[in-house]
Scaffold this motif. Structure first.
Motif, mmCIF file in Angstrom:
data_model
loop_
_atom_site.group_PDB
_atom_site.id
_atom_site.type_symbol
_atom_site.label_atom_id
_atom_site.label_comp_id
_atom_site.label_asym_id
_atom_site.label_seq_id
_atom_site.Cartn_x
_atom_site.Cartn_y
_atom_site.Cartn_z
ATOM 1 N N ILE A 62 35.451 37.637 -15.368
ATOM 2 C CA ILE A 62 34.642 36.498 -14.915
ATOM 3 C C ILE A 62 34.075 36.763 -13.526
ATOM 4 O O ILE A 62 32.896 36.496 -13.248
ATOM 5 N N LEU A 63 34.901 37.288 -12.641
ATOM 6 C CA LEU A 63 34.457 37.577 -11.278
ATOM 7 C C LEU A 63 33.323 38.595 -11.269
ATOM 8 O O LEU A 63 32.318 38.410 -10.566
ATOM 9 N N VAL A 64 33.452 39.669 -12.047
ATOM 10 C CA VAL A 64 32.415 40.703 -12.028
ATOM 11 C C VAL A 64 31.126 40.188 -12.656
ATOM 12 O O VAL A 64 30.021 40.618 -12.258
ATOM 13 N N ALA A 65 31.220 39.264 -13.617
ATOM 14 C CA ALA A 65 29.988 38.720 -14.202
ATOM 15 C C ALA A 65 29.220 37.891 -13.185
ATOM 16 O O ALA A 65 27.987 37.984 -13.093
ATOM 17 N N VAL A 66 29.939 37.084 -12.397
ATOM 18 C CA VAL A 66 29.275 36.246 -11.393
ATOM 19 C C VAL A 66 28.726 37.090 -10.246
ATOM 20 O O VAL A 66 27.547 36.995 -9.875
ATOM 21 N N LEU A 67 29.596 37.908 -9.654
ATOM 22 C CA LEU A 67 29.143 38.737 -8.527
ATOM 23 C C LEU A 67 28.104 39.759 -8.965
ATOM 24 O O LEU A 67 27.168 40.066 -8.212
ATOM 25 N N GLY A 68 28.269 40.306 -10.182
ATOM 26 C CA GLY A 68 27.275 41.262 -10.667
ATOM 27 C C GLY A 68 25.896 40.643 -10.789
ATOM 28 O O GLY A 68 24.879 41.295 -10.480
ATOM 29 N N GLY A 69 25.828 39.372 -11.249
ATOM 30 C CA GLY A 69 24.530 38.701 -11.322
ATOM 31 C C GLY A 69 23.894 38.527 -9.957
ATOM 32 O O GLY A 69 22.675 38.713 -9.795
ATOM 33 N N LEU A 70 24.710 38.175 -8.954
ATOM 34 C CA LEU A 70 24.169 38.026 -7.600
ATOM 35 C C LEU A 70 23.684 39.362 -7.035
ATOM 36 O O LEU A 70 22.616 39.442 -6.407
ATOM 37 N N VAL A 71 24.474 40.417 -7.259
ATOM 38 C CA VAL A 71 24.075 41.738 -6.772
ATOM 39 C C VAL A 71 22.803 42.206 -7.470
ATOM 40 O O VAL A 71 21.892 42.769 -6.842
ATOM 41 N N PHE A 72 22.714 41.958 -8.775
ATOM 42 C CA PHE A 72 21.517 42.363 -9.518
ATOM 43 C C PHE A 72 20.285 41.607 -9.026
ATOM 44 O O PHE A 72 19.197 42.190 -8.868
ATOM 45 N N ALA A 73 20.448 40.294 -8.760
ATOM 46 C CA ALA A 73 19.312 39.523 -8.236
ATOM 47 C C ALA A 73 18.874 40.049 -6.881
ATOM 48 O O ALA A 73 17.672 40.158 -6.594
ATOM 49 N N GLY A 74 19.860 40.421 -6.033
ATOM 50 C CA GLY A 74 19.492 40.975 -4.736
ATOM 51 C C GLY A 74 18.826 42.326 -4.845
ATOM 52 O O GLY A 74 17.939 42.675 -4.042
ATOM 53 N N SER A 75 19.244 43.123 -5.871
ATOM 54 C CA SER A 75 18.660 44.459 -6.011
ATOM 55 C C SER A 75 17.185 44.403 -6.410
ATOM 56 O O SER A 75 16.432 45.349 -6.143
ATOM 57 N N ILE A 76 16.771 43.310 -7.056
ATOM 58 C CA ILE A 76 15.366 43.195 -7.449
ATOM 59 C C ILE A 76 14.474 43.131 -6.212
ATOM 60 O O ILE A 76 13.379 43.716 -6.176
ATOM 61 N N PHE A 77 14.968 42.469 -5.170
ATOM 62 C CA PHE A 77 14.173 42.335 -3.944
ATOM 63 C C PHE A 77 14.365 43.515 -2.996
ATOM 64 O O PHE A 77 13.517 43.776 -2.138
ATOM 65 N N SER A 78 15.495 44.239 -3.134
ATOM 66 C CA SER A 78 15.747 45.376 -2.238
ATOM 67 C C SER A 78 15.353 46.704 -2.863
ATOM 68 O O SER A 78 15.686 47.760 -2.327
ATOM 69 N N GLY A 79 14.693 46.649 -4.014
ATOM 70 C CA GLY A 79 14.293 47.888 -4.685
ATOM 71 C C GLY A 79 15.100 48.097 -5.948
ATOM 72 O O GLY A 79 16.231 48.583 -5.895
ATOM 73 N N ALA A 80 14.548 47.672 -7.093
ATOM 74 C CA ALA A 80 15.264 47.771 -8.366
ATOM 75 C C ALA A 80 15.540 49.223 -8.717
ATOM 76 O O ALA A 80 14.626 50.053 -8.747
ATOM 77 N N LEU A 81 16.808 49.529 -9.001
ATOM 78 C CA LEU A 81 17.241 50.887 -9.318
ATOM 79 C C LEU A 81 17.797 50.905 -10.728
ATOM 80 O O LEU A 81 18.565 50.017 -11.120
ATOM 81 N N LEU A 82 17.415 51.913 -11.526
ATOM 82 C CA LEU A 82 17.837 51.972 -12.917
ATOM 83 C C LEU A 82 19.366 52.022 -13.046
ATOM 84 O O LEU A 82 19.938 51.370 -13.920
ATOM 85 N N ALA A 83 20.046 52.765 -12.183
ATOM 86 C CA ALA A 83 21.503 52.877 -12.257
ATOM 87 C C ALA A 83 22.162 51.529 -12.001
ATOM 88 O O ALA A 83 23.142 51.152 -12.673
ATOM 89 N N THR A 84 21.633 50.759 -11.040
ATOM 90 C CA THR A 84 22.190 49.434 -10.757
ATOM 91 C C THR A 84 22.016 48.506 -11.954
ATOM 92 O O THR A 84 22.923 47.751 -12.321
ATOM 93 N N THR A 85 20.842 48.568 -12.581
ATOM 94 C CA THR A 85 20.587 47.720 -13.758
ATOM 95 C C THR A 85 21.506 48.082 -14.913
ATOM 96 O O THR A 85 22.054 47.201 -15.592
ATOM 97 N N MET A 86 21.707 49.373 -15.170
ATOM 98 C CA MET A 86 22.569 49.800 -16.273
ATOM 99 C C MET A 86 24.020 49.371 -16.033
ATOM 100 O O MET A 86 24.716 48.948 -16.963
#
Length: 403
Positions: A62-86
């Motif tokens: 549960i923790l990784v799903a919530v924090l992962g969504g926040l990190v993924f949203a931040g990565s879109i604005f800081s430069g989307a990276l394929l490895a981060t998305t996968m």
């Protein structure tokens, strides 16, 4: 040579390491969104955070799903990276597979909402072709891992159900086998008692009658006929006694394994019991010591079997409930009785909450009582003490049988 199977922790560490190395390689070649305007160091924090979340994908879904969504949203604005998305899609997969059941509908709802919102915004501010592309990509990111995880979880549940069913089938088969063994032993006991024992009884009666007739004929004491009749009577009586003991063993061994009941029915197998107990007790810090006093002599088979079972149950209880230390077994052979003493390190409250607790003590007391002996067990001076007294002479319906 069989290769060692990696542990779940090692698998998670491997996924995190592979994602981190792949992301660093992409950053080195500036393969990320807006690479010309966004410096490389700005893409790195999201990659490191996602790799760290991969390490706890099973233990904190549960923790990784919530924090992962926040990190993924931040990565879109800081430069989307394929490895981060996968790695984010893998976190969604792990949240459904390893998390509670409610994770799947919650993530499906949030994923569907994300797809609709992003597709609508793209359609409003851009052309329809781009909106379709965004819809496909977001479905693959937010919903694709969830669908895959649902399928995997369903297959795992089916496999677990089949495993439990196979265990139940094996248990039923084992119960049927034991019932067949018990029924066969009961049949053998009836046949021995009704057929062989009756013939031996008839032989002993006729031999006794023949001896009486010969004495009334005033035959000499050293007459060969009297000697032969005496031998016939003695052997028939002895055979009848042994037959009754065998019948008792067959009826008494109905609840256990056939091999165990016959391979270790007397005190000659106590050493083997101690050897097995020592091997099993090494991991829990238990040692076992056997001491014998007095002359063993000849003991009736039922007494030996009862003594063996009492020692066996005492050692089993020690392995289950005793604390680290030395378990001492004493067999004291006296002229009129056999005394058994087993002392094991006592742990307060050990085994009290277990289903069937104290059933073994009841069984040991019953065995001693049936032979006219005594039994007691309980804590004493920091040890769990078992004491049993088995008389060498057993009371029967026909009198007293001595060894």
């Amino acid at each position: 040579m069989r290769r060692p199977t990696p542990t779940p922790r090692q698998v998670d560490a491997g996924i995190a390491l592979a994602g981190l190395l792949g992301g660093l390689l992409l950053i080195a070649f500036q393969v990320y969104d807006h690479s010309s305007a966004i410096p490389r160091w700005q893409v790195l924090p999201a990659l490191l955070a996602m790799a760290a979340l991969e390490l706890v994908r099973r233990t904190r879904p549960i923790l990784v799903a919530v924090l992962g969504g926040l990190v993924f949203a931040g990565s879109i604005f800081s430069g989307a990276l394929l490895a981060t998305t996968m790695m984010y899609t893998d976190l969604l997969y792990a949240a459904v597979v390893y998390g509670p059941r409610r994770m799947s509908p919650v993530l499906h709802a949030s994923g569907t909402a994300s797809v609709l919102v992003l597709t609508t915004l793209t359609l409003v501010y851009d052309d329809p072709a781009t909106a379709v592309t965004v819809a496909v990509i977001t479905v693959l990111i937010f919903l694709g891992p969830l669908w895959t995880a649902d399928i995997v979880r369903k297959h795992r549940q089916e496999a677990e159900t089949q495993r439990l069913r196979a265990e139940q089938t094996a248990l039923l088969s084992e119960m049927d086998r034991r019932e067949a063994v018990v029924a066969e032993r009961a049949r053998m006991a009836r046949e021995l008692h009704d057929v062989v024992a009756n013939h031996l009884s008839a032989i002993a009666i006729h031999a006794t009658g023949a001896q009486s007739v010969a004495r009334r004929q005033h035959r000499a004491a050293d007459d060969p006929v009297l000697e032969v009749l005496g031998v016939i009577r003695e052997n028939s009586v002895q055979g009848l006694a042994e037959m009754r003991r065998i019948v008792g063993l067959l009826r008494d061994s109905g609840g256990g394994e056939a091999d165990e009941s016959y391979a270790a029915p007397d005190l000659s197998a106590v050493d083997a019991l101690l050897a097995k107990a020592r091997a099993a007790g090494q991991d829990v810090g238990l040692g076992f010591e056997l001491t014998e006093r007095g002359e063993r002599g000849e003991l009736p088979v039922p007494v030996q079997l009862a003594a063996y079972r009492i020692v066996q149950e005492s050692l089993t209880n020690a392995l289950k409930h005793a604390g680290p230390g030395e378990v001492r077994v004493l067999l004291d052979f006296r002229p009129e009785e056999l005394r058994i003493a087993v002392d094991s390190p006592y742990r307060q409250g050990a085994g009290q909450a277990l289903p069937g607790a104290r059933a073994g003590l009841v069984g040991m007391a019953e065995r001693a009582s049936l032979l006219g002996g005594g039994f007691e067990a309980g804590p004493r001076d920091g040890h769990w003490s078992v004491r049993a007294v088995l008389p060498r002479a057993m009371s029967t319906e026909e009198g007293t049988e001595r060894a």
